[in-house]
Design a protein around this motif. Structure first.
Motif, PDB file in Angstrom:
ATOM      1  N   ILE A  41      45.286  42.395  37.398  1.00  0.00           N
ATOM      2  CA  ILE A  41      44.048  42.849  38.019  1.00  0.00           C
ATOM      3  C   ILE A  41      43.361  41.633  38.626  1.00  0.00           C
ATOM      4  O   ILE A  41      43.057  40.678  37.920  1.00  0.00           O
ATOM      5  CB  ILE A  41      43.091  43.513  37.008  1.00  0.00           C
ATOM      6  CG1 ILE A  41      43.777  44.653  36.250  1.00  0.00           C
ATOM      7  CG2 ILE A  41      41.837  44.013  37.710  1.00  0.00           C
ATOM      8  CD1 ILE A  41      42.932  45.241  35.134  1.00  0.00           C
ATOM      9  N   GLY A  42      43.143  41.669  39.922  1.00  0.00           N
ATOM     10  CA  GLY A  42      42.392  40.613  40.592  1.00  0.00           C
ATOM     11  C   GLY A  42      40.917  40.982  40.606  1.00  0.00           C
ATOM     12  O   GLY A  42      40.566  42.161  40.665  1.00  0.00           O
ATOM     13  N   ASN A  43      40.053  40.017  40.538  1.00  0.00           N
ATOM     14  CA  ASN A  43      38.604  40.235  40.507  1.00  0.00           C
ATOM     15  C   ASN A  43      38.189  41.221  39.417  1.00  0.00           C
ATOM     16  O   ASN A  43      37.315  42.058  39.609  1.00  0.00           O
ATOM     17  CB  ASN A  43      38.086  40.703  41.864  1.00  0.00           C
ATOM     18  CG  ASN A  43      38.104  39.597  42.880  1.00  0.00           C
ATOM     19  OD1 ASN A  43      37.803  38.449  42.564  1.00  0.00           O
ATOM     20  ND2 ASN A  43      38.491  39.926  44.104  1.00  0.00           N
ATOM     21  N   ALA A  44      38.822  41.121  38.267  1.00  0.00           N
ATOM     22  CA  ALA A  44      38.478  41.959  37.121  1.00  0.00           C
ATOM     23  C   ALA A  44      37.230  41.391  36.463  1.00  0.00           C
ATOM     24  O   ALA A  44      37.175  40.210  36.134  1.00  0.00           O
ATOM     25  CB  ALA A  44      39.623  41.981  36.124  1.00  0.00           C
ATOM     26  N   VAL A  45      36.240  42.233  36.293  1.00  0.00           N
ATOM     27  CA  VAL A  45      34.988  41.795  35.676  1.00  0.00           C
ATOM     28  C   VAL A  45      34.997  42.204  34.205  1.00  0.00           C
ATOM     29  O   VAL A  45      35.183  43.368  33.868  1.00  0.00           O
ATOM     30  CB  VAL A  45      33.769  42.404  36.395  1.00  0.00           C
ATOM     31  CG1 VAL A  45      32.476  42.014  35.690  1.00  0.00           C
ATOM     32  CG2 VAL A  45      33.745  41.969  37.855  1.00  0.00           C
ATOM     33  N   ASP A  79      30.594  39.580  32.612  1.00  0.00           N
ATOM     34  CA  ASP A  79      30.079  39.778  33.970  1.00  0.00           C
ATOM     35  C   ASP A  79      30.590  38.744  34.964  1.00  0.00           C
ATOM     36  O   ASP A  79      29.961  38.522  36.000  1.00  0.00           O
ATOM     37  CB  ASP A  79      28.542  39.823  33.974  1.00  0.00           C
ATOM     38  CG  ASP A  79      28.005  40.948  33.095  1.00  0.00           C
ATOM     39  OD1 ASP A  79      28.609  42.040  33.109  1.00  0.00           O
ATOM     40  OD2 ASP A  79      27.005  40.721  32.393  1.00  0.00           O
ATOM     41  N   GLU A  80      31.687  38.097  34.655  1.00  0.00           N
ATOM     42  CA  GLU A  80      32.319  37.140  35.567  1.00  0.00           C
ATOM     43  C   GLU A  80      33.670  37.710  36.010  1.00  0.00           C
ATOM     44  O   GLU A  80      34.369  38.320  35.206  1.00  0.00           O
ATOM     45  CB  GLU A  80      32.527  35.783  34.886  1.00  0.00           C
ATOM     46  CG  GLU A  80      31.255  35.020  34.618  1.00  0.00           C
ATOM     47  CD  GLU A  80      30.540  34.576  35.887  1.00  0.00           C
ATOM     48  OE1 GLU A  80      31.213  34.210  36.871  1.00  0.00           O
ATOM     49  OE2 GLU A  80      29.305  34.611  35.894  1.00  0.00           O
ATOM     50  N   PRO A  81      34.057  37.471  37.270  1.00  0.00           N
ATOM     51  CA  PRO A  81      35.350  37.987  37.741  1.00  0.00           C
ATOM     52  C   PRO A  81      36.501  37.037  37.385  1.00  0.00           C
ATOM     53  O   PRO A  81      36.357  35.814  37.426  1.00  0.00           O
ATOM     54  CB  PRO A  81      35.160  38.072  39.254  1.00  0.00           C
ATOM     55  CG  PRO A  81      34.155  37.006  39.558  1.00  0.00           C
ATOM     56  CD  PRO A  81      33.254  36.915  38.348  1.00  0.00           C
ATOM     57  N   TYR A  82      37.631  37.635  37.030  1.00  0.00           N
ATOM     58  CA  TYR A  82      38.831  36.884  36.661  1.00  0.00           C
ATOM     59  C   TYR A  82      40.063  37.550  37.258  1.00  0.00           C
ATOM     60  O   TYR A  82      40.057  38.745  37.562  1.00  0.00           O
ATOM     61  CB  TYR A  82      39.010  36.842  35.136  1.00  0.00           C
ATOM     62  CG  TYR A  82      37.951  36.074  34.413  1.00  0.00           C
ATOM     63  CD1 TYR A  82      38.060  34.709  34.223  1.00  0.00           C
ATOM     64  CD2 TYR A  82      36.828  36.716  33.901  1.00  0.00           C
ATOM     65  CE1 TYR A  82      37.087  33.992  33.550  1.00  0.00           C
ATOM     66  CE2 TYR A  82      35.843  36.005  33.228  1.00  0.00           C
ATOM     67  CZ  TYR A  82      35.974  34.645  33.059  1.00  0.00           C
ATOM     68  OH  TYR A  82      35.012  33.949  32.392  1.00  0.00           O
ATOM     69  N   PHE A  83      41.120  36.768  37.389  1.00  0.00           N
ATOM     70  CA  PHE A  83      42.449  37.315  37.646  1.00  0.00           C
ATOM     71  C   PHE A  83      43.084  37.454  36.270  1.00  0.00           C
ATOM     72  O   PHE A  83      43.177  36.475  35.516  1.00  0.00           O
ATOM     73  CB  PHE A  83      43.282  36.362  38.522  1.00  0.00           C
ATOM     74  CG  PHE A  83      44.729  36.760  38.590  1.00  0.00           C
ATOM     75  CD1 PHE A  83      45.143  37.780  39.430  1.00  0.00           C
ATOM     76  CD2 PHE A  83      45.668  36.128  37.789  1.00  0.00           C
ATOM     77  CE1 PHE A  83      46.480  38.159  39.482  1.00  0.00           C
ATOM     78  CE2 PHE A  83      47.007  36.501  37.839  1.00  0.00           C
ATOM     79  CZ  PHE A  83      47.406  37.517  38.678  1.00  0.00           C
ATOM     80  N   ILE A  84      43.512  38.679  35.924  1.00  0.00           N
ATOM     81  CA  ILE A  84      44.011  38.945  34.579  1.00  0.00           C
ATOM     82  C   ILE A  84      45.394  39.588  34.652  1.00  0.00           C
ATOM     83  O   ILE A  84      45.637  40.459  35.480  1.00  0.00           O
ATOM     84  CB  ILE A  84      43.042  39.891  33.829  1.00  0.00           C
ATOM     85  CG1 ILE A  84      41.735  39.148  33.574  1.00  0.00           C
ATOM     86  CG2 ILE A  84      43.647  40.398  32.543  1.00  0.00           C
ATOM     87  CD1 ILE A  84      40.693  39.978  32.899  1.00  0.00           C
ATOM     88  N   GLU A  98      47.630  36.205  30.677  1.00  0.00           N
ATOM     89  CA  GLU A  98      47.145  35.174  31.591  1.00  0.00           C
ATOM     90  C   GLU A  98      45.758  35.560  32.081  1.00  0.00           C
ATOM     91  O   GLU A  98      45.491  36.722  32.349  1.00  0.00           O
ATOM     92  CB  GLU A  98      48.081  35.037  32.795  1.00  0.00           C
ATOM     93  CG  GLU A  98      47.664  33.976  33.779  1.00  0.00           C
ATOM     94  CD  GLU A  98      48.645  33.845  34.936  1.00  0.00           C
ATOM     95  OE1 GLU A  98      48.730  32.732  35.483  1.00  0.00           O
ATOM     96  OE2 GLU A  98      49.319  34.824  35.296  1.00  0.00           O
ATOM     97  N   ILE A  99      44.895  34.563  32.175  1.00  0.00           N
ATOM     98  CA  ILE A  99      43.564  34.786  32.739  1.00  0.00           C
ATOM     99  C   ILE A  99      43.166  33.529  33.507  1.00  0.00           C
ATOM    100  O   ILE A  99      43.344  32.406  33.026  1.00  0.00           O
ATOM    101  CB  ILE A  99      42.515  35.151  31.663  1.00  0.00           C
ATOM    102  CG1 ILE A  99      41.188  35.515  32.323  1.00  0.00           C
ATOM    103  CG2 ILE A  99      42.381  34.066  30.616  1.00  0.00           C
ATOM    104  CD1 ILE A  99      40.218  36.242  31.409  1.00  0.00           C
ATOM    105  N   PHE A 104      40.195  30.974  41.575  1.00  0.00           N
ATOM    106  CA  PHE A 104      41.428  30.182  41.517  1.00  0.00           C
ATOM    107  C   PHE A 104      42.453  30.783  42.470  1.00  0.00           C
ATOM    108  O   PHE A 104      42.646  31.994  42.506  1.00  0.00           O
ATOM    109  CB  PHE A 104      41.977  30.178  40.086  1.00  0.00           C
ATOM    110  CG  PHE A 104      43.074  29.190  39.857  1.00  0.00           C
ATOM    111  CD1 PHE A 104      42.771  27.871  39.593  1.00  0.00           C
ATOM    112  CD2 PHE A 104      44.400  29.563  39.915  1.00  0.00           C
ATOM    113  CE1 PHE A 104      43.773  26.941  39.365  1.00  0.00           C
ATOM    114  CE2 PHE A 104      45.407  28.657  39.692  1.00  0.00           C
ATOM    115  CZ  PHE A 104      45.092  27.332  39.421  1.00  0.00           C
ATOM    116  N   ASN A 105      43.140  29.956  43.249  1.00  0.00           N
ATOM    117  CA  ASN A 105      44.126  30.435  44.208  1.00  0.00           C
ATOM    118  C   ASN A 105      45.467  30.631  43.498  1.00  0.00           C
ATOM    119  O   ASN A 105      46.201  29.682  43.264  1.00  0.00           O
ATOM    120  CB  ASN A 105      44.259  29.459  45.382  1.00  0.00           C
ATOM    121  CG  ASN A 105      45.101  30.026  46.495  1.00  0.00           C
ATOM    122  OD1 ASN A 105      45.897  30.936  46.294  1.00  0.00           O
ATOM    123  ND2 ASN A 105      44.908  29.493  47.689  1.00  0.00           N
ATOM    124  N   VAL A 106      45.767  31.878  43.165  1.00  0.00           N
ATOM    125  CA  VAL A 106      46.985  32.212  42.435  1.00  0.00           C
ATOM    126  C   VAL A 106      48.217  31.883  43.270  1.00  0.00           C
ATOM    127  O   VAL A 106      49.233  31.446  42.746  1.00  0.00           O
ATOM    128  CB  VAL A 106      46.992  33.707  42.031  1.00  0.00           C
ATOM    129  CG1 VAL A 106      48.292  34.085  41.353  1.00  0.00           C
ATOM    130  CG2 VAL A 106      45.818  34.006  41.136  1.00  0.00           C
TER     131      VAL A 106
END
Length: 113
Positions: A41-45, A79-84, A98-99, A104-106
Motif C-alpha cells: 500500500i502506497g501512501n497508507a495512513v 496520521d502519517e503516510p507510509y509505503f507498507i 516493510e515500512i 521515500f523513493n521506492v
C-alpha cells in the motif's frame, strides 16, 4: 455372471470418479490456505497504533497489521503516510514486512539490488 462383472466394473468406475472429484474439490482450498499472500500500500495512513502484551498493531483503514518489532512500532507515527508491505496466509494475522516513509523513493531502492 457377466452382468455381475459389469456391475462391479461400473461401481469401481463410479468410486474412482467420485474420489477424483472429492480430491479436486478438497485439495485446491487447502493449498490456497497455506499460500502466502502479500500486499503493498502506497501512501497508507496509519490511523491507530495499539499494543496488547507483547503484540504490536497498526491500523490502516480496515486492516490491522501486526508489527513483530517493538522498536519499529514505536517510531511509526499515527496520521502519517507510509509505503507498507505486509503478508499473511490462511487465517493468520497480516504481518508487516516493510515500512518506509511515503516520501521515500521506492524505485531508487529497487534499482540498488
Amino acid at each position: 455372471m457377466k452382468l455381475q462383472k459389469d456391475d462391479r466394473k461400473m461401481k469401481k468406475k463410479a468410486r474412482i470418479i467420485l474420489t477424483f472429484l472429492l480430491v479436486m474439490i478438497i485439495i485446491p482450498p487447502l493449498l490456497n490456505h497455506y499460500k502466502i499472500h502479500e500486499k503493498s500500500i502506497g501512501n497508507a495512513v496509519v490511523t491507530n497504533k495499539h499494543s496488547e502484551k507483547e503484540n504490536f498493531w497498526l491500523e490502516i483503514g480496515e486492516v490491522e497489521i501486526k508489527v513483530a518489532n517493538r522498536n519499529t512500532w514505536k517510531i511509526i507515527e499515527e496520521d502519517e503516510p507510509y509505503f507498507i508491505r505486509y503478508e499473511w496466509y490462511g487465517n493468520k494475522d497480516p504481518v508487516l514486512i516493510e515500512i518506509l516513509p511515503a516520501s521515500f523513493n521506492v524505485n531508487e531502492l529497487e534499482g540498488q539490488h
